[in-house]
Design a protein around this motif. Structure first.
Motif, PDB file in Angstrom:
ATOM      1  N   ALA A 121       8.693 -45.373 -42.042  1.00  0.00           N
ATOM      2  CA  ALA A 121       7.394 -45.030 -42.609  1.00  0.00           C
ATOM      3  C   ALA A 121       6.890 -43.689 -42.095  1.00  0.00           C
ATOM      4  CB  ALA A 121       6.375 -46.125 -42.285  1.00  0.00           C
ATOM      5  N   ASP A 122       7.261 -43.315 -40.894  1.00  0.00           N
ATOM      6  CA  ASP A 122       6.786 -42.053 -40.311  1.00  0.00           C
ATOM      7  C   ASP A 122       8.003 -41.335 -39.735  1.00  0.00           C
ATOM      8  OD1 ASP A 122       5.779 -40.153 -38.244  1.00  0.00           O
ATOM      9  OD2 ASP A 122       3.829 -40.959 -38.869  1.00  0.00           O
ATOM     10  N   GLU A 123       8.108 -40.054 -40.025  1.00  0.00           N
ATOM     11  CA  GLU A 123       9.287 -39.316 -39.590  1.00  0.00           C
ATOM     12  C   GLU A 123       9.370 -39.131 -38.065  1.00  0.00           C
ATOM     13  OE1 GLU A 123       7.513 -34.787 -40.111  1.00  0.00           O
ATOM     14  OE2 GLU A 123       9.007 -35.552 -41.524  1.00  0.00           O
ATOM     15  N   MET A 124       8.241 -39.358 -37.362  1.00  0.00           N
ATOM     16  CA  MET A 124       8.251 -39.212 -35.905  1.00  0.00           C
ATOM     17  C   MET A 124       8.589 -40.512 -35.178  1.00  0.00           C
ATOM     18  SD  MET A 124       7.808 -36.095 -35.438  1.00  0.00           S
ATOM     19  CE  MET A 124       7.680 -36.155 -33.651  1.00  0.00           C
ATOM     20  N   THR A 125       8.720 -41.606 -35.914  1.00  0.00           N
ATOM     21  CA  THR A 125       9.107 -42.876 -35.296  1.00  0.00           C
ATOM     22  C   THR A 125      10.583 -42.824 -34.905  1.00  0.00           C
ATOM     23  OG1 THR A 125       7.467 -44.067 -36.596  1.00  0.00           O
ATOM     24  CG2 THR A 125       9.244 -45.357 -35.603  1.00  0.00           C
ATOM     25  N   MET A 126      10.843 -43.237 -33.692  1.00  0.00           N
ATOM     26  CA  MET A 126      12.237 -43.180 -33.243  1.00  0.00           C
ATOM     27  C   MET A 126      12.482 -44.217 -32.142  1.00  0.00           C
ATOM     28  SD  MET A 126      12.101 -39.551 -31.192  1.00  0.00           S
ATOM     29  CE  MET A 126      10.511 -38.975 -30.600  1.00  0.00           C
ATOM     30  N   ARG A 127      13.745 -44.545 -32.053  1.00  0.00           N
ATOM     31  CA  ARG A 127      14.223 -45.366 -30.935  1.00  0.00           C
ATOM     32  C   ARG A 127      14.551 -44.413 -29.794  1.00  0.00           C
ATOM     33  NH1 ARG A 127      16.828 -47.014 -35.589  1.00  0.00           N
ATOM     34  NH2 ARG A 127      16.374 -49.166 -36.300  1.00  0.00           N
ATOM     35  N   MET A 128      14.146 -44.785 -28.564  1.00  0.00           N
ATOM     36  CA  MET A 128      14.293 -43.851 -27.444  1.00  0.00           C
ATOM     37  C   MET A 128      15.046 -44.518 -26.307  1.00  0.00           C
ATOM     38  SD  MET A 128      13.039 -43.190 -24.146  1.00  0.00           S
ATOM     39  CE  MET A 128      11.450 -44.002 -24.066  1.00  0.00           C
ATOM     40  N   VAL A 129      15.927 -43.735 -25.662  1.00  0.00           N
ATOM     41  CA  VAL A 129      16.570 -44.127 -24.416  1.00  0.00           C
ATOM     42  C   VAL A 129      16.509 -42.906 -23.488  1.00  0.00           C
ATOM     43  CG1 VAL A 129      18.896 -43.469 -25.205  1.00  0.00           C
ATOM     44  CG2 VAL A 129      18.637 -45.136 -23.343  1.00  0.00           C
ATOM     45  N   GLY A 130      16.250 -43.155 -22.224  1.00  0.00           N
ATOM     46  CA  GLY A 130      16.089 -42.020 -21.310  1.00  0.00           C
ATOM     47  C   GLY A 130      16.464 -42.371 -19.879  1.00  0.00           C
ATOM     48  N   LEU A 131      16.540 -41.326 -19.089  1.00  0.00           N
ATOM     49  CA  LEU A 131      16.891 -41.479 -17.680  1.00  0.00           C
ATOM     50  C   LEU A 131      15.937 -40.622 -16.852  1.00  0.00           C
ATOM     51  CD1 LEU A 131      19.077 -42.912 -15.950  1.00  0.00           C
ATOM     52  CD2 LEU A 131      20.337 -40.748 -15.935  1.00  0.00           C
TER      53      LEU A 131
ATOM     54  N   PRO B  81       4.050 -46.716 -36.272  1.00  0.00           N
ATOM     55  CA  PRO B  81       2.720 -46.920 -36.882  1.00  0.00           C
ATOM     56  C   PRO B  81       2.279 -48.376 -36.770  1.00  0.00           C
ATOM     57  CG  PRO B  81       4.163 -45.666 -38.335  1.00  0.00           C
ATOM     58  CD  PRO B  81       5.030 -46.218 -37.275  1.00  0.00           C
ATOM     59  N   LEU B  82       1.029 -48.581 -36.385  1.00  0.00           N
ATOM     60  CA  LEU B  82       0.521 -49.948 -36.294  1.00  0.00           C
ATOM     61  C   LEU B  82       0.176 -50.527 -37.654  1.00  0.00           C
ATOM     62  CD1 LEU B  82      -1.795 -49.664 -33.140  1.00  0.00           C
ATOM     63  CD2 LEU B  82       0.482 -50.683 -33.290  1.00  0.00           C
ATOM     64  N   SER B  83      -0.286 -49.620 -38.559  1.00  0.00           N
ATOM     65  CA  SER B  83      -0.690 -50.124 -39.886  1.00  0.00           C
ATOM     66  C   SER B  83       0.499 -50.540 -40.743  1.00  0.00           C
ATOM     67  CB  SER B  83      -1.493 -49.055 -40.630  1.00  0.00           C
ATOM     68  OG  SER B  83      -0.697 -47.880 -40.796  1.00  0.00           O
ATOM     69  N   GLN B  84       1.627 -49.898 -40.515  1.00  0.00           N
ATOM     70  CA  GLN B  84       2.812 -50.208 -41.314  1.00  0.00           C
ATOM     71  C   GLN B  84       4.046 -50.115 -40.415  1.00  0.00           C
ATOM     72  OE1 GLN B  84       3.306 -47.685 -44.721  1.00  0.00           O
ATOM     73  NE2 GLN B  84       5.075 -48.815 -45.526  1.00  0.00           N
ATOM     74  N   PRO B  85       4.251 -51.149 -39.555  1.00  0.00           N
ATOM     75  CA  PRO B  85       5.369 -51.091 -38.617  1.00  0.00           C
ATOM     76  C   PRO B  85       6.705 -50.941 -39.343  1.00  0.00           C
ATOM     77  CG  PRO B  85       3.906 -52.912 -38.069  1.00  0.00           C
ATOM     78  CD  PRO B  85       3.504 -52.420 -39.432  1.00  0.00           C
ATOM     79  N   SER B  86       7.329 -49.792 -39.183  1.00  0.00           N
ATOM     80  CA  SER B  86       8.604 -49.527 -39.837  1.00  0.00           C
ATOM     81  C   SER B  86       9.208 -48.284 -39.190  1.00  0.00           C
ATOM     82  CB  SER B  86       8.418 -49.306 -41.339  1.00  0.00           C
ATOM     83  OG  SER B  86       9.622 -48.838 -41.916  1.00  0.00           O
ATOM     84  N   PHE B  87      10.528 -48.251 -39.092  1.00  0.00           N
ATOM     85  CA  PHE B  87      11.198 -47.076 -38.525  1.00  0.00           C
ATOM     86  C   PHE B  87      11.287 -45.934 -39.530  1.00  0.00           C
ATOM     87  CE2 PHE B  87      12.853 -50.379 -35.677  1.00  0.00           C
ATOM     88  CZ  PHE B  87      12.618 -49.795 -34.455  1.00  0.00           C
TER      89      PHE B  87
END
Length: 428
Positions: A66-76, A58-64
């Motif tokens: 604050a929103d359940e869809m925020t996640m750290r991602m790694v991919g190939l 979220p831009l209004s409240q940057p936090s991991f």
């Protein structure tokens, strides 16, 4: 780059030296190595892509949290070319390597011919210089006779002066031939990658070539028939059709052209298959704060909506280039056949000239000089007669040496064109 002077200075040893030291050959070897090195990468898969980042922050409240869809991602991710494309690219690169290999063979033949041509030119200048000694001796005899006749009051001072002028002409010819020899020696040493003034000893037309050019004895010289312009008989050269067939089969220039056509054919096929889409696949893992982790998989396929504006012109370009290379191959083959015919005619022309000089012109010229000198010594002929006979003999001797040199150079050119020896191999 300096190289030691080889102990043996024969033509064969110089050719072997050129095959080791020639910069042109080193460059061709390097190009072949580069072409071979491109084969494996041409058929390799694209490198996979490693991805990492933050998703849905979220831009209004940057936090991991604050929103359940925020996640750290790694991919190939991986691009998978449409089946067959990699093989076509590898095939084109392999044909490019074949073309480079043929180009190396062509450069080798060019270097060998350059060595032989320069060597034969050095031999010509050397033999021509050797002819000056008896010519100078004849002029010295003429000058002595003229001085004796002038001292006895039966000759003119003009004859003495003319004899001295002719002696000066010989010195002028010697100077010219020496400069020609230095220039030809510089060309020879350039092909060997060494200093221009590096000496080469015992330079002469090889016996094998001299025997193929003209019979050892004038009694053995014959002609195909008695007509004007008939060729000398006993040619060791194969017929024209045989030489042209050999050139078409062996010539590295044609092999290079054929490999270029094959490489472009593979590229044209690749251009046609390039309208078929590649696939991009990816797998992503997402880690959420206090929530279950997530996995995302996706497949991307490009839509060929610009096929008429992009892929189709590329196919047309590749096919046109292939057609051009095929036409170039035919033109090169036709040109090679014409060149072989020209060189064979040149070789036979010089064989015939040598035969004519051997059986008639040179013996008659020597007889004329002896007779004119004897007549002048006894006062039965004038200076003009003896100098004309001497000049004609020297010109004929030079022409004989020139014809022998031109025959040898024609054989060198034929062997470059056909890619193999054109004279029978000598048996020990």
């Amino acid at each position: 780059m300096a190289h030691p002077i080889v102990q043996q200075h024969g033509l064969d040893s110089l050719v072997r030296l050129a095959e080791v030291t020639s910069p042109a050959l080193r460059a061709a070897h390097a190009r072949l190595a580069a072409a071979r090195a491109r084969i494996r990468p041409a058929g390799a898969r694209p490198d996979p892509m490693l991805m990492t980042g933050i998703v849905n922050l979220p831009l209004s409240q940057p936090s991991f949290s604050a929103d359940e869809m925020t996640m750290r991602m790694v991919g190939l991710g991986q691009t998978i070319p449409y089946p067959g494309k990699r093989g076509l690219q590898r095939r084109a690169a392999a044909h490019d390597a074949s073309a480079a290999d043929a180009a190396l063979a062509a450069v080798r033949l060019e270097v060998i011919r350059a060595v032989r041509d320069a060597y034969y030119d050095v031999a010509y200048a050397t033999r021509a210089l050797a002819l000056l000694d008896p010519n100078r001796q004849i002029l010295a005899d003429i000058a002595r006779i003229a001085e004796v006749r002038y001292g006895s009051g039966i000759g003119s001072q003009q004859d003495v002066l003319r004899a001295r002028v002719e002696a000066t002409r010989v010195a002028e010819m010697a100077s010219m031939l020496l400069e020609q020899r230095r220039a030809s020696l510089a060309l020879l040493n350039a092909a060997l990658d060494r200093a221009s003034d590096t000496p080469v000893l015992n330079v002469d037309i090889p016996d094998r070539l001299a025997r193929a050019a003209v019979a050892t004895s004038a009694r053995d010289v014959t002609f195909l028939d008695a007509s004007l312009g008939a060729r000398a008989a006993g040619s060791a050269l194969p017929p024209l059709a045989t030489l042209q067939a050999l050139a078409s089969e062996v010539s590295p220039v044609l092999r290079q052209r054929a490999a270029m056509v094959a490489a472009q054919a593979a590229r044209a096929e690749f251009a046609r298959s390039d309208s078929k889409p590649d696939f991009d696949v990816s797998l992503q893992y997402g880690q959420r704060q206090g929530r279950p982790d997530m996995v995302t998989a996706q497949v991307s396929v490009p839509l060929r909506l610009q096929k008429a504006a992009r892929q189709n012109p590329q196919v047309a370009e590749a096919r046109a280039e292939r057609a051009a290379l095929e036409a170039d191959y035919i033109a090169a083959r036709n040109g090679l056949n014409a060149d072989v015919a020209r060189l064979l005619g040149l070789a036979e022309q010089n064989r015939t000239l040598l035969a004519l000089y051997a059986v008639g012109i040179l013996p008659q010229g020597r007889t004329a000089v002896v007779a004119a000198l004897a007549s002048y010594r006894t006062g039965q002929s004038d200076m003009t007669t003896v100098l004309t006979a001497e000049s004609a003999l020297f010109a004929s001797e030079l022409a004989y040496v020139r014809a022998m040199t031109d025959f040898a150079k024609a054989i060198a050119a034929l062997e470059q064109a056909t890619g193999s020896s054109v004279l029978p191999e000598e048996r020990p």
